[in-house]
Design a protein around this motif. Sequence first.
Motif: not given
Length: 66
Positions: A4-11, A50-55, A60-61
């Motif tokens: 949930s923290d990662v999803k709220s971040m911008t690209q 790292i895997a979570r952020i890449k996913t 998002k892309a």
Amino acid sequence: MKASDVKSMTQDELTTELAKLKKEQFNLRFQRATGQLENTSRFKEVRRDIARIKTIARQKASAAQG
């Protein structure tokens, strides 16, 4: 780091965080090779982050394209 923290971040924030984690992973690898690594579980956490952020960056892309 939670998803949930990662999803709220911008690209841009995701890219910055990914670079920071890859640098930490590199340093942890050297510490492990020289026998200086004390917290071995941190290696696993970093790899999963790292895997979570890449996913999520990929999701998002693809959402932006479609």
